[in-house]
Design a protein around this motif. Sequence first.
Motif, PDB file in Angstrom:
ATOM      1  N   SER A   1       7.868  49.884   6.837  1.00  0.00           N
ATOM      2  CA  SER A   1       6.682  50.169   6.031  1.00  0.00           C
ATOM      3  C   SER A   1       5.684  49.010   6.083  1.00  0.00           C
ATOM      4  CB  SER A   1       7.062  50.482   4.585  1.00  0.00           C
ATOM      5  OG  SER A   1       7.559  49.341   3.936  1.00  0.00           O
ATOM      6  N   VAL A   2       6.185  47.779   6.176  1.00  0.00           N
ATOM      7  CA  VAL A   2       5.299  46.622   6.284  1.00  0.00           C
ATOM      8  C   VAL A   2       4.852  46.444   7.740  1.00  0.00           C
ATOM      9  CG1 VAL A   2       5.151  44.114   6.041  1.00  0.00           C
ATOM     10  CG2 VAL A   2       6.313  45.476   4.299  1.00  0.00           C
ATOM     11  N   TYR A   3       5.808  46.509   8.664  1.00  0.00           N
ATOM     12  CA  TYR A   3       5.519  46.278  10.081  1.00  0.00           C
ATOM     13  C   TYR A   3       4.556  47.320  10.644  1.00  0.00           C
ATOM     14  CZ  TYR A   3       6.241  46.258  15.094  1.00  0.00           C
ATOM     15  OH  TYR A   3       6.040  46.265  16.447  1.00  0.00           O
ATOM     16  N   ARG A   4       4.794  48.562  10.318  1.00  0.00           N
ATOM     17  CA  ARG A   4       3.935  49.641  10.836  1.00  0.00           C
ATOM     18  C   ARG A   4       2.732  49.896   9.937  1.00  0.00           C
ATOM     19  NH1 ARG A   4       8.374  52.990  13.539  1.00  0.00           N
ATOM     20  NH2 ARG A   4       8.484  51.877  15.512  1.00  0.00           N
ATOM     21  N   GLN A   5       2.628  49.161   8.871  1.00  0.00           N
ATOM     22  CA  GLN A   5       1.498  49.222   7.936  1.00  0.00           C
ATOM     23  C   GLN A   5       1.214  50.662   7.485  1.00  0.00           C
ATOM     24  OE1 GLN A   5      -1.584  47.231  10.179  1.00  0.00           O
ATOM     25  NE2 GLN A   5      -0.810  45.232   9.597  1.00  0.00           N
ATOM     26  N   PHE A   6       2.227  51.270   6.860  1.00  0.00           N
ATOM     27  CA  PHE A   6       2.059  52.626   6.349  1.00  0.00           C
ATOM     28  C   PHE A   6       0.873  52.660   5.399  1.00  0.00           C
ATOM     29  CE2 PHE A   6       6.903  53.572   6.725  1.00  0.00           C
ATOM     30  CZ  PHE A   6       6.781  53.591   8.106  1.00  0.00           C
TER      31      PHE A   6
ATOM     32  N   GLU B   1       8.034  58.614   9.184  1.00  0.00           N
ATOM     33  CA  GLU B   1       9.042  57.650   9.626  1.00  0.00           C
ATOM     34  C   GLU B   1      10.432  58.045   9.122  1.00  0.00           C
ATOM     35  OE1 GLU B   1      10.422  54.600  11.855  1.00  0.00           O
ATOM     36  OE2 GLU B   1       8.318  55.203  11.766  1.00  0.00           O
ATOM     37  N   LEU B   2      10.520  58.490   7.870  1.00  0.00           N
ATOM     38  CA  LEU B   2      11.806  58.958   7.333  1.00  0.00           C
ATOM     39  C   LEU B   2      12.319  60.157   8.116  1.00  0.00           C
ATOM     40  CD1 LEU B   2      11.332  58.682   3.462  1.00  0.00           C
ATOM     41  CD2 LEU B   2      12.841  57.323   4.907  1.00  0.00           C
ATOM     42  N   LYS B   3      11.430  61.068   8.461  1.00  0.00           N
ATOM     43  CA  LYS B   3      11.833  62.257   9.224  1.00  0.00           C
ATOM     44  C   LYS B   3      12.382  61.849  10.590  1.00  0.00           C
ATOM     45  CE  LYS B   3      10.111  66.748  10.841  1.00  0.00           C
ATOM     46  NZ  LYS B   3      11.229  66.890  11.715  1.00  0.00           N
ATOM     47  N   LYS B   4      11.723  60.896  11.252  1.00  0.00           N
ATOM     48  CA  LYS B   4      12.219  60.417  12.546  1.00  0.00           C
ATOM     49  C   LYS B   4      13.607  59.807  12.395  1.00  0.00           C
ATOM     50  CE  LYS B   4       8.451  58.098  13.783  1.00  0.00           C
ATOM     51  NZ  LYS B   4       7.646  57.117  14.515  1.00  0.00           N
ATOM     52  N   MET B   5      13.799  59.063  11.314  1.00  0.00           N
ATOM     53  CA  MET B   5      15.092  58.437  11.075  1.00  0.00           C
ATOM     54  C   MET B   5      16.159  59.502  10.819  1.00  0.00           C
ATOM     55  SD  MET B   5      16.023  55.363   8.463  1.00  0.00           S
ATOM     56  CE  MET B   5      16.052  56.364   7.005  1.00  0.00           C
ATOM     57  N   PHE B   6      15.824  60.517  10.033  1.00  0.00           N
ATOM     58  CA  PHE B   6      16.783  61.588   9.759  1.00  0.00           C
ATOM     59  C   PHE B   6      17.118  62.369  11.020  1.00  0.00           C
ATOM     60  CE2 PHE B   6      15.242  61.665   5.164  1.00  0.00           C
ATOM     61  CZ  PHE B   6      16.369  61.003   4.697  1.00  0.00           C
ATOM     62  N   ASP B   7      16.129  62.623  11.838  1.00  0.00           N
ATOM     63  CA  ASP B   7      16.334  63.399  13.067  1.00  0.00           C
ATOM     64  C   ASP B   7      17.214  62.662  14.074  1.00  0.00           C
ATOM     65  OD1 ASP B   7      14.820  65.434  12.008  1.00  0.00           O
ATOM     66  OD2 ASP B   7      13.005  64.929  13.153  1.00  0.00           O
ATOM     67  N   SER B   8      17.122  61.331  14.086  1.00  0.00           N
ATOM     68  CA  SER B   8      17.916  60.558  15.058  1.00  0.00           C
ATOM     69  C   SER B   8      19.264  60.114  14.507  1.00  0.00           C
ATOM     70  CB  SER B   8      17.118  59.332  15.516  1.00  0.00           C
ATOM     71  OG  SER B   8      16.977  58.429  14.448  1.00  0.00           O
ATOM     72  N   SER B   9      19.518  60.397  13.232  1.00  0.00           N
ATOM     73  CA  SER B   9      20.745  59.922  12.592  1.00  0.00           C
ATOM     74  C   SER B   9      21.761  61.040  12.470  1.00  0.00           C
ATOM     75  CB  SER B   9      20.400  59.384  11.196  1.00  0.00           C
ATOM     76  OG  SER B   9      21.589  59.031  10.527  1.00  0.00           O
ATOM     77  N   ASP B  10      23.032  60.659  12.685  1.00  0.00           N
ATOM     78  CA  ASP B  10      24.104  61.640  12.456  1.00  0.00           C
ATOM     79  C   ASP B  10      24.334  61.839  10.980  1.00  0.00           C
ATOM     80  OD1 ASP B  10      26.070  60.219  15.145  1.00  0.00           O
ATOM     81  OD2 ASP B  10      24.490  61.736  15.197  1.00  0.00           O
TER      82      ASP B  10
END
Length: 156
Positions: free
Chosen positions: A129-134, A143-152
Amino acid sequence: MRCPFCGMDNTRVIDSRPADENYSIRRRRSCDGCGRRFTTYEKVEAIPLTVIKKDRSREVYDRNKIMGGVLRACHKRPIPVERIEETVDAIENDIFRIECKEIDCNDIGEIVMNHLKDLDQVAYVRFASVYRQFKDVNTFMSELKKMFDSSDNPSI
């Protein structure tokens, strides 16, 4: 190795042992010309790494900046300090494995995020959130959706 006393090039190593907590080697030498003994130290030469910042200015790489960012991301998370230090060591190994004299801060940020993703999902999201300056909730949710999609295991 040239003898510091007579200048002769022919010297022999009599004894070698680790020094400086295994970061250098101490060698005891003897000159075949004058017979005098002397000590040398051998160290790995560290190539200074320069970080190219977002404004295109350059500064010397500083491990403490990565440690500070990871510590802020892991604040109040149940992560032992040893794991955080191991993660920063792994991040630093990845950075130096690139073997460049200069590295873009964006590349460092991506390396940090890859390691935080494995360490702790909340720390990962905090750092991202800081690095990508949401700028808004939508980018955060993306970003959360990408994390959920790539996570088991999509639980945070």
